[in-house]
Design a protein around this motif. Structure first.
Motif, PDB file in Angstrom:
ATOM      1  N   VAL A  97      36.372  67.108  86.214  1.00 20.35           N
ATOM      2  CA  VAL A  97      34.905  67.069  86.220  1.00 20.35           C
ATOM      3  C   VAL A  97      34.291  68.289  85.554  1.00 20.35           C
ATOM      4  O   VAL A  97      33.330  68.166  84.765  1.00 20.35           O
ATOM      5  CB  VAL A  97      34.372  66.934  87.668  1.00 20.35           C
ATOM      6  CG1 VAL A  97      32.847  66.994  87.698  1.00 20.35           C
ATOM      7  CG2 VAL A  97      34.865  65.636  88.286  1.00 20.35           C
ATOM      8  N   ALA A  98      34.814  69.475  85.834  1.00 19.90           N
ATOM      9  CA  ALA A  98      34.168  70.697  85.351  1.00 19.90           C
ATOM     10  C   ALA A  98      35.103  71.656  84.641  1.00 19.90           C
ATOM     11  O   ALA A  98      34.676  72.724  84.216  1.00 19.90           O
ATOM     12  CB  ALA A  98      33.508  71.421  86.541  1.00 19.90           C
ATOM     13  N   GLY A  99      36.362  71.286  84.496  1.00 20.56           N
ATOM     14  CA  GLY A  99      37.326  72.217  83.924  1.00 20.56           C
ATOM     15  C   GLY A  99      37.863  71.780  82.575  1.00 20.56           C
ATOM     16  O   GLY A  99      37.203  71.071  81.812  1.00 20.56           O
ATOM     17  N   VAL A 254      30.919  69.337  91.613  1.00 21.97           N
ATOM     18  CA  VAL A 254      29.661  69.922  91.134  1.00 21.97           C
ATOM     19  C   VAL A 254      28.905  70.444  92.347  1.00 21.97           C
ATOM     20  O   VAL A 254      29.071  69.946  93.463  1.00 21.97           O
ATOM     21  CB  VAL A 254      28.804  68.887  90.367  1.00 21.97           C
ATOM     22  CG1 VAL A 254      29.493  68.460  89.085  1.00 21.97           C
ATOM     23  CG2 VAL A 254      28.509  67.668  91.229  1.00 21.97           C
ATOM     24  N   ALA A 255      28.087  71.454  92.128  1.00 18.17           N
ATOM     25  CA  ALA A 255      27.340  72.066  93.230  1.00 18.17           C
ATOM     26  C   ALA A 255      26.367  71.058  93.834  1.00 18.17           C
ATOM     27  O   ALA A 255      25.657  70.353  93.113  1.00 18.17           O
ATOM     28  CB  ALA A 255      26.600  73.298  92.741  1.00 18.17           C
ATOM     29  N   PRO A 262      30.608  74.703  93.287  1.00 23.86           N
ATOM     30  CA  PRO A 262      31.067  73.391  93.743  1.00 23.86           C
ATOM     31  C   PRO A 262      32.048  73.523  94.900  1.00 23.86           C
ATOM     32  O   PRO A 262      32.728  74.540  95.042  1.00 23.86           O
ATOM     33  CB  PRO A 262      31.746  72.812  92.496  1.00 23.86           C
ATOM     34  CG  PRO A 262      32.110  73.984  91.669  1.00 23.86           C
ATOM     35  CD  PRO A 262      31.045  75.008  91.919  1.00 23.86           C
ATOM     36  N   ARG A 263      32.121  72.508  95.709  1.00 27.26           N
ATOM     37  CA  ARG A 263      32.978  72.582  96.887  1.00 27.26           C
ATOM     38  C   ARG A 263      34.464  72.532  96.533  1.00 27.26           C
ATOM     39  O   ARG A 263      35.299  72.902  97.368  1.00 27.26           O
ATOM     40  CB  ARG A 263      32.601  71.467  97.865  1.00 27.26           C
ATOM     41  CG  ARG A 263      31.200  71.694  98.433  1.00 27.26           C
ATOM     42  CD  ARG A 263      30.850  70.785  99.578  1.00 27.26           C
ATOM     43  NE  ARG A 263      29.553  71.167 100.130  1.00 27.26           N
ATOM     44  CZ  ARG A 263      28.982  70.605 101.189  1.00 27.26           C
ATOM     45  NH1 ARG A 263      29.604  69.619 101.817  1.00 27.26           N
ATOM     46  NH2 ARG A 263      27.813  71.010 101.628  1.00 27.26           N
ATOM     47  N   THR A 264      34.809  72.065  95.341  1.00 31.55           N
ATOM     48  CA  THR A 264      36.206  72.167  94.927  1.00 31.55           C
ATOM     49  C   THR A 264      36.639  73.628  94.909  1.00 31.55           C
ATOM     50  O   THR A 264      37.798  73.948  95.220  1.00 31.55           O
ATOM     51  CB  THR A 264      36.404  71.559  93.535  1.00 31.55           C
ATOM     52  OG1 THR A 264      35.377  72.017  92.655  1.00 31.55           O
ATOM     53  CG2 THR A 264      36.407  70.042  93.584  1.00 31.55           C
ATOM     54  N   GLU A 265      35.738  74.527  94.551  1.00 36.75           N
ATOM     55  CA  GLU A 265      36.076  75.946  94.503  1.00 36.75           C
ATOM     56  C   GLU A 265      36.145  76.550  95.905  1.00 36.75           C
ATOM     57  O   GLU A 265      37.091  77.272  96.232  1.00 36.75           O
ATOM     58  CB  GLU A 265      35.065  76.702  93.654  1.00 36.75           C
ATOM     59  CG  GLU A 265      35.110  76.341  92.175  1.00 36.75           C
ATOM     60  CD  GLU A 265      34.236  77.247  91.337  1.00 36.75           C
ATOM     61  OE1 GLU A 265      33.480  78.045  91.932  1.00 36.75           O
ATOM     62  OE2 GLU A 265      34.305  77.165  90.104  1.00 36.75           O
TER      63      GLU A 265
END
Length: 422
Positions: A97-99, A254-255, A262-265
């Motif tokens: 998604v974001a990487g 995503v935040a 984001p919650r993945t982090e």
């Protein structure tokens, strides 16, 4: 993923606890603990007290009514390893998604390298084993796996001064490798499935997906829901680590709710220390205890030769060959600041199979009653160690060489000056 903001629940933790968590999550820490746990297991399993090692792993605990009366070895491979696969799932979700996997132009080469790095070792194994021991063919997937934690640890220690983009390339390759490995486990190593329990497990994962998007005050509920999803997945017949991956995929990348990260982090930061410092070392201790003394069968057989060649030679040839094909016959190029010479040690690092390879070996061959099991594990350890040593030597050699201003040959001067350890 590194340098993430702390999980809200840990924001008020004492300074010493926060420093311990950061230390536990480091690539170097994880690799060192893995190596130490494996070394203790191998020494113990080949000592005069090796029977006590075997007896320890066969102690059974857990409720029988829930089909969870398992040996400690099974708790390590089915239970603790699910924590590691949860982190892998979270990392995969973030990368998609974001990487680095969100843009095919950037991810195309490492994705192709991952595919080539799985096909070629499997082909090496099949070629060797089919000629010498056809019954061992069910272990064809063993040399296809890459251990993310161990490979990144070697890169972090010996790759200082090399482009940081090399770590991103290896991470992308290893993440895709793990994703394909998960698909292999789910497809080829699941014998009987209870679809009612599987449906219940998927429904519980859906509940987790809803809860993980709620306000942080709900986070304590996530753990019992995740445990129920894991238990149902295990009872269904599908390998329980798949539950960890699916749960990880549900975490928002995503935040949301006005949060800065984001919650993945944040969830990665919360769980990774336990995965790196507890789950992986304990699994390595339980899986790596290969006894080469007092056994009836030899560890030198077609299965072990096929695994060793697959890890040390097949992985390297697959990664370099597929990368060469992609950069020669397609518009895709290596990332900024990376050249083909940098991929020599990366190809060898993918031959560090270890954790996932040991898991697939356990699924392929029944430990204790299959002559192939000990040979497979011994070959995994030997192949992983040789690959890591060769990669470390080449990393230091590469770091001492002069860098070309256009390493990836895209006719644009490299602008990425960030380096590993810089």
């Amino acid at each position: 993923m590194t340098d993430h903001p702390p999980h809200p629940a840990a924001a008020t933790a004492p300074g010493r606890s926060a420093r311990l968590r950061r230390w536990a999550a480091l690539d170097t820490t994880s690799g060192a603990l893995l190596l130490l746990a494996a070394a203790v297991a191998v020494i113990w399993a080949n000592s005069p007290w090796r029977d006590s090692y075997d007896s320890l792993l066969h102690i059974e605990v857990g409720p029988s009514a829930l089909h969870l009366h398992l040996s400690l070895a099974h708790w390590a491979s089915d239970g603790l390893l699910a924590i590691f696969f949860f982190v892998v799932g979270v990392e995969l979700k973030h990368e998609f998604v974001a990487g680095s996997l969100r843009d095919l132009k950037l991810a195309g080469v490492p994705v192709a390298a991952a595919v080539g790095g799985m096909i070629t070792p499997a082909a090496c194994y099949v070629l060797v084993v089919a000629l010498g021991d056809p019954e061992g063919l069910r272990g064809w997937a063993i040399p296809t796996a890459t251990d993310i934690a161990f490979a990144l640890a070697v890169l972090a220690i010996f790759g200082r001064g090399l482009p940081l983009a090399l770590r991103t390339f290896l991470l992308t390759l290893a993440v895709v490798d793990d994703l394909l490995g998960i698909i292999v486990i789910a497809t080829f190593y699941t014998e009987q499935i209870d679809f009612v329990l599987l449906g219940a497990a998927l429904l519980t994962v859906a509940v987790f997906a809803v809860l993980v998007r709620q306000a942080w005050r709900w986070w304590p509920v996530l753990i019992p829901v995740a445990v129920v999803a894991w238990g149902l997945m295990h009872a269904s017949g599908v390998h329980a680590t798949i539950a960890g991956v699916l749960l990880g995929f549900t975490v928002p990348a995503v935040a949301i709710r006005g949060e800065k990260a984001p919650r993945t982090e944040t969830i990665d930061d919360a769980v990774r220390p336990y995965s790196a410092a507890l789950a992986l070392p304990v699994f390595a201790f339980a899986a790596a205890g290969v006894s080469v003394v007092g056994g009836e069968g030899s560890v030198i057989q077609p299965v072990s030769i096929g695994i060793f060649l697959g890890l040390v030679v097949g992985k390297l040839v697959g990664v370099l060959g597929s990368t060469w094909l992609m950069t020669t016959f397609t518009p895709l190029r290596l990332p900024d600041a990376i050249g083909l010479r940098d991929l020599l040690p990366v190809g060898l690092l993918t031959g560090v199979g270890f954790t996932v390879a040991l898991l697939i070996a356990e699924l392929s061959f029944e430990a204790g009653s299959d002559d192939h099991a000990a040979a497979a594990k011994a070959a995994i350890l030997a192949g992983s160690v040789v690959s890591a040593i060769l990669a470390a030597i080449l990393l230091r050699w590469d770091a001492r060489q002069a860098r070309d201003p256009d390493m990836n040959r895209d006719n644009i001067p490299d602008t990425d000056r960030d380096v590993i350890g810089g």
